[in-house]
Design an enzyme around this catalytic site. Structure first.
Site, PDB file in Angstrom:
ATOM      1  CD  GLU A 296      32.801  10.164  -3.210  1.00 29.78           C
ATOM      2  OE1 GLU A 296      32.492  10.891  -4.037  1.00 29.78           O
ATOM      3  OE2 GLU A 296      32.498  10.345  -2.147  1.00 29.78           O
TER       4      GLU A 296
ATOM      5  CD  GLU B 283      35.177  13.146   0.470  1.00 32.75           C
ATOM      6  OE1 GLU B 283      34.007  13.277   0.575  1.00 32.75           O
ATOM      7  OE2 GLU B 283      35.944  12.743  -0.692  1.00 32.75           O
TER       8      GLU B 283
HETATM    9  C1  LIG Z   1      27.571  12.160  -2.930  1.00 29.97           C
HETATM   10  O1  LIG Z   1      28.051  12.096  -1.790  1.00 29.97           O
HETATM   11  C2  LIG Z   1      29.517  11.702  -1.933  1.00 29.97           C
HETATM   12  O2  LIG Z   1      29.836  10.588  -0.881  1.00 29.97           O
HETATM   13  C3  LIG Z   1      30.488  12.765  -1.615  1.00 29.97           C
HETATM   14  C4  LIG Z   1      30.036  13.840  -0.955  1.00 29.97           C
HETATM   15  N1  LIG Z   1      31.242  14.593  -1.314  1.00 29.97           N
HETATM   16  C5  LIG Z   1      32.166  13.794  -2.008  1.00 29.97           C
HETATM   17  N2  LIG Z   1      31.455  12.794  -2.421  1.00 29.97           N
HETATM   18  C6  LIG Z   1      33.330  14.436  -2.614  1.00 29.97           C
HETATM   19  O3  LIG Z   1      34.244  13.475  -2.505  1.00 29.97           O
HETATM   20  C7  LIG Z   1      33.853  15.750  -2.220  1.00 29.97           C
HETATM   21  O4  LIG Z   1      34.543  16.325  -3.138  1.00 29.97           O
HETATM   22  C8  LIG Z   1      32.556  16.527  -1.726  1.00 29.97           C
HETATM   23  O5  LIG Z   1      32.966  18.008  -1.611  1.00 29.97           O
HETATM   24  C9  LIG Z   1      31.814  16.064  -0.850  1.00 29.97           C
HETATM   25  C10 LIG Z   1      30.553  16.715  -0.123  1.00 29.97           C
HETATM   26  O6  LIG Z   1      29.594  16.829  -1.204  1.00 29.97           O
END
Ligand SMILES: CO[C@H](O)c1c[n+]2c([nH]1)[C@H](O)[C@@H](O)[C@H](O)[C@H]2CO
Length: 448
Positions: free
Chosen positions: A166, A353
């Site tokens: 991300e 994810e």
């Molecule tokens: C902001 O939404 C993102 O797609 C996103 C959500 N999340 C993420 N990225 C991260 O990659 C994880 O480490 C987070 O724990 C998880 C849950 O918040």
């Protein structure tokens, strides 16, 4: 009832990240990361929670592997902490840090589970941040040197490689919005960090190819699906900017080697320029074997003059919400991956994810009856099947997350796990959603 069957080679997995689960933040030579600094700064994280102990997976990884084996997953996505390998970001390799990941990888392989490794999931060595972090192009070379050590060490054992998790979070969430480490609030800095991270991704892919490392390499971007609230041209344009803020700004350079011009113009109008150097776009768009997509939510956008970065506001109407106040939008998953296919062709996709945060309580017999989370997964699994049926090259899915863990600036109150983490005892307790997913994997599909 009908049975939705998945291809027998569809990869079911779960995902975690080093800073969120490992703990042992000063053990065996680990250096400090920007998240140690950030979480130890009062007021940055809810409750002033930090990752010093987290789920203690540094010592309890065998319990995690046993849970994965019982779940029946084919793969497990986790990240390697750069500060365990290079405590100062560069220089001498910390063998004890490597030893930990040797133990984890060998335990997974012994359990018949493929490791899918993210090289960078936000825990930049603080020593590099002290020299400007991702805003300093020297970090690109430091990242490639770190990646090279991991490529060589685990060649033949790790066969799915994700360079970055991300880049939008690394750049805009962390350097424009300022909610994540290192907590800056500067648009030009965010644009520069995004660019340098994507160059670092491309340089790592070049190194991977040059070394002849086995397996497949890609990167993960978080994609959202925003639609205009009305067909009014100003709402349509506002939604286009909202989507591009998360999606095109990262997917287009990675897969086409260009930035979306309308967004370059928009950021220029806000005083931010992309610091492109000769060869950067070719480097960023090095051919990759798959694209990782993290999808959680989306919604509607409408024009609002002088509001936010894009003269727009999100309109939260008609959606159920998770405990993160995110819209439950399974149709958005179908729409965004259909958009990926339409825009970027048949590149293989892994959902690296997807998952939901709800308030969980430990019930009798250490059970957790998280019906809302199981329903979230069921609704999204139906979209996975729809996507595969529509011809999208969807190859796998990693539920976020195996364990309740350190939810960044939200701390430990926000639970995403399909396994409940008791933070007093560090015991793990599978939730009802774990058993739901276990059955889907065992049945290669689900009844609807
Ligand atoms: C902001 O939404 C993102 O797609 C996103 C959500 N999340 C993420 N990225 C991260 O990659 C994880 O480490 C987070 O724990 C998880 C849950 O918040």
């Amino acid at each position: 009832m009908a049975k939705l069957n998945f291809p027998s080679d569809f990869v079911w997995g779960t995902a975690t990240a080093s800073y969120q689960i490992e703990g042992a933040y000063q053990e065996d030579g680990r250096g400090l990361s920007i998240w140690d600094t950030f979480s130890h700064t009062p007021g940055k994280v809810v409750n002033n929670d930090n990752g010093d102990v987290a789920c203690d997976s540094y010592h309890r990884y065998e319990e995690d592997v046993a849970l994965l084996k019982k779940l029946g997953v084919k793969a497990y996505r986790f990240s390697i902490a750069w500060p365990r390998i290079f405590p100062q970001g560069t220089g001498e390799v910390n063998e004890k840090g490597l030893d930990y990941y040797r133990r984890v990888v060998d335990a997974l392989l012994a359990a018949g589970i493929e490791p899918a490794v993210t090289l960078y999931h936000w825990d930049l060595p603080q020593a590099l941040q002290d020299k400007g972090g991702w805003a300093n192009r020297d970090s690109i070379d430091a990242f490639v040197k770190y990646a090279e050590v991991i490529f060589k060490e685990f060649n033949g054992k790790i066969k799915q490689w994700i360079t970055f998790n991300e880049t939008w979070c690394v750049s805009f969430l962390s350097n424009y919005i300022g909610a994540h480490a290192p907590g800056n609030k500067d648009l030009q800095l965010a644009v520069t960090v995004a660019h340098n991270c994507m160059v670092a991704h491309g340089e790592a892919v070049k190194k991977f190819r040059a070394l002849g490392i086995e397996g497949q390499i890609g990167t993960t971007h978080n994609l959202y699906w925003y639609e205009p609230l009305t067909t009014k041209p100003e709402d349509v344009e506002a939604a286009r900017r909202s989507r591009a803020y998360y999606n095109e700004w990262f997917m287009e350079p990675t897969l086409k080697g260009t930035y979306p011009q309308f967004m370059v113009d928009w950021y220029r109008s806000k005083g931010a320029e992309v610091p492109i150097q000769d060869g950067d776009m070719e480097t960023i768009s090095q051919p990759i074997d798959f694209i990782g997509v993290n999808f959680y939510s989306g919604g509607y956008t409408r024009y609002k003059k002088d509001e936010g970065l894009f003269d727009s506001e999100d309109v939260q109407v008609g959606f159920d919400k998770t405990f993160m106040d995110w819209n439950v939008y399974p149709d958005g998953l179908y729409k965004v991956l259909s958009w990926v296919k339409d825009e970027y062709g048949d590149i293989p996709i892994y959902i690296t994810e997807n998952g939901a945060c709800y308030e969980d309580e430990l019930a009798e017999g250490n059970r957790v009856h998280d019906a809302l989370r199981a329903d979230y997964y069921k609704k999204h699994f139906i979209q996975l099947h729809r996507l595969i049926e529509s011809g999208v090259q969807l190859k796998g899915y990693f539920a976020w997350s195996l364990l309740d863990n350190f939810e960044w600036a939200e701390g430990y109150k926000k639970r995403f796990g399909i396994v409940y983490t008791n933070y007093e005892t560090l015991e793990r307790h599978p939730k009802d959603s774990y058993y739901f997913i276990q059955k889907v994997i065992a049945d290669d599909g689900l009844e609807v």
